[in-house]
Design an enzyme around this catalytic site. Structure first.
Site, PDB file in Angstrom:
ATOM      1  N   TYR A 199      42.950  43.477  35.999  1.00  0.00           N
ATOM      2  CA  TYR A 199      42.504  42.091  35.856  1.00  0.00           C
ATOM      3  C   TYR A 199      41.091  42.032  35.301  1.00  0.00           C
ATOM      4  CZ  TYR A 199      42.244  37.148  37.168  1.00  0.00           C
ATOM      5  OH  TYR A 199      42.144  35.784  37.154  1.00  0.00           O
ATOM      6  N   TYR A 208      44.494  34.243  28.827  1.00  0.00           N
ATOM      7  CA  TYR A 208      44.362  34.183  30.283  1.00  0.00           C
ATOM      8  C   TYR A 208      45.444  33.308  30.867  1.00  0.00           C
ATOM      9  CZ  TYR A 208      41.808  33.702  34.769  1.00  0.00           C
ATOM     10  OH  TYR A 208      41.416  33.724  36.084  1.00  0.00           O
TER      11      TYR A 208
END
Lengths: 134, 388
Positions: free
Chosen positions: B295, B345
């Site tokens: 991430y 994203y």
């Protein structure tokens, strides 16, 4: 250019009431004495709900910082110097460093509390360096 | 996840919309499109679905989704908190629901209009005492100080990390250059055809000095992704299953979401240390990981997770990255879609989709037959494997 007022809740009222009066406080557990910040309704150590408001010396050191450039909110003056201060009593607080040039901010620098007013006639604790800039 | 759950479920379908800056349609439509694509990929239909899971922050109501999809009967649904840090928790929830018999076929989804709708990167002062979606009070202790965005929250941790281990902005930049290199050959990436040099990175403007420049930030993106999860013993009936070998969540005392400021040592992402202890505790080792998705909302947390997950020592991620280990020929090819910084994203769940593509052999930057993939979202994670 006025800071937004902090949001007062059942759990945090003692902190912001004290700040309005120019005092930096933390929650203390009446049973085991543990200090805690941010406030919360129960002691995570002993589960007591008996708490007291403990005035702190207002001194500590810069644990970390960030010079905030973008994005911008009109309520603040940029760059904003955001800091984490480790207070001498052992709790940490998110705040601002004032009275210092961004280039002079250092981790480990000793700082002390002062207060800035916000909207709604409230106040927030911010910090300034103890000595002249290094 | 308890060891008994490991390997008992599988991801059997993936789907997504295009990723853009202006989707021009509702999140419910985006989610519905991604879910129908994922079910078609699995060789299943909406009639087969009896469970849904998403993030607490996702705006798409299960009720609206069922109306759009025509799903006849939902028997189980769930939501995972902590924003993108919780992203891989949807796999743990889905796997537990399927393994426990609460549902047979679960769809995990995330639909977002993070650019044309509510932007994470906008400096807004919330009028709420808690996060709008999961009740955390962390924000109320940041807002009065102008600490208003995820970048500003995380920069406080990242500066401490830089101070402790002598890490520089250029060290973060080397990871970003690699991510942009992967993105440059991914037609679905925002930064397709747009690689950068380290100088480009160092010339990008400060967001939160000294940790985060503009190019260290993920892309605010519109789009949706979906994954279909069912029992491993049903998976062989689907075209291209990938086994959920492990799934875990680690939420530690005093740890917050992005605004994690009260753990004693912020230079270590100790939620990820705990996560790795669970994921690698049941027969799978770090050396088994052929490809990792980590991430990368902001580049510092990519380096910090490499250390906390145990792929290098503390303070060594800058050297691990500089040595080229995130590249296709490196020790740990990482975020091969370009990551959240290079591709887009979708709040972390597009990393899971890329992991599945790598194991299937269908990624645009395809590695040589990877068998085991790790996806880490700092406090939640999964290990996926190609069926042997």
């Amino acid at each position: 250019m006025t800071r937004p007022a902090p949001i007062v809740t059942d759990d945090n009222a003692s902190f912001w009431e004290a700040a309005r009066g120019g005092k930096l406080v933390a929650q203390g557990c009446r049973e085991c004495g543990r200090l805690r910040h941010p406030p919360r309704p129960m002691c995570p150590e002993c589960h007591s709900i008996q708490q007291e408001t403990v005035e702190l010396a207002g001194t500590g050191t810069v644990y970390s910082y960030a010079i905030l450039h973008h994005p911008r909110n009109p309520a603040f003056t940029y760059p904003v110097i955001a800091v984490l201060v480790d207070l001498d009593e052992g709790v940490r607080i998110v705040s601002n460093l004032v009275g210092v040039e961004p280039a002079d901010v250092r981790i480990g620098a000793p700082v002390h509390v002062t207060f800035e007013t916000t909207a709604d006639d409230m106040a927030v604790p911010v910090f300034e360096p103890d000595g002249p800039p290094a | 996840m308890s060891a008994s759950l490991g390997g008992s479920t599988a991801i059997v379908g993936i789907g997504q919309t295009e990723f853009s800056k202006a989707a021009g349609r509702s999140e419910t439509q985006l989610a519905s499109e991604a879910i129908v694509a994922a079910l078609a990929d699995a060789g299943l239909t909406t009639d087969d679905v009896d469970g849904f899971v998403s993030y607490t922050i996702d705006p798409v109501s299960e009720t609206e989704l069922v109306r759009a999809l025509g799903t006849p009967e939902v028997r189980w649904s769930s939501r995972v908190p902590y924003g993108g840090g919780g992203s891989q928790g949807v796999l743990l929830h889905a796997a537990a629901a399927v393994a426990g018999g609460a549902a047979r076929v679960v769809v995990a989804y995330r639909a977002i209009k993070a650019r044309s709708g509510a932007r994470f990167g906008r400096a807004q002062v919330s009028s709420r005492a808690t996060s709008s979606h999961e009740g955390s009070t962390a924000g109320q202790w940041c807002s009065p100080f102008g600490v208003l965005t995820p970048a500003s929250w995380m920069a406080l941790n990242a500066t401490r990390y830089m101070h402790t281990y002598g890490v520089t902005s250029a060290d973060f930049g080397r990871a970003v250059v690699q991510l942009r290199d992967y993105a440059s050959t991914n037609p679905n990436a925002h930064f397709y055809g747009s690689p950068i040099t380290l100088d480009d990175h160092q010339a990008s403007r400060w967001i939160a000095e000294p940790a985060i420049r503009l190019f260290d930030c993920c892309q605010e993106t519109d789009g949706a992704v979906a994954l279909v999860i069912t029992a491993a013993d049903r998976a062989p009936d689907t075209p291209t299953p990938v086994i959920i070998a492990a799934a875990a969540t680690a939420g530690l005392f005093e740890e917050e979401i992005a605004s994690n400021h009260y753990r004693p040592n912020l230079e270590v992402m100790d939620g990820s240390v705990a996560l790795a202890a669970q994921l690698f505790g049941a027969g799978i080792s770090r050396a088994d990981v052929d490809v990792a998705m980590i991430y990368d909302a902001f580049s510092p947390i990519l380096l910090m997770q490499l250390e906390a997950l145990g792929f290098c020592g503390f303070g060594e991620a800058k050297d691990f990255v500089a040595d080229g280990n995130l590249a296709p020929a490196g020790l740990l090819p990482c975020n091969t879609n370009g990551g959240l910084i290079g591709e887009g994203y979708i709040h972390g769940l597009n990393l899971t989709v890329e992991a599945v593509r790598q194991l299937r052999g269908t990624a645009v930057n395809q590695l040589d037959a990877p068998h085991t993939a790790l996806v880490s979202a700092s406090r939640t994670g999964v290990i996926l494997q190609r069926p042997s």
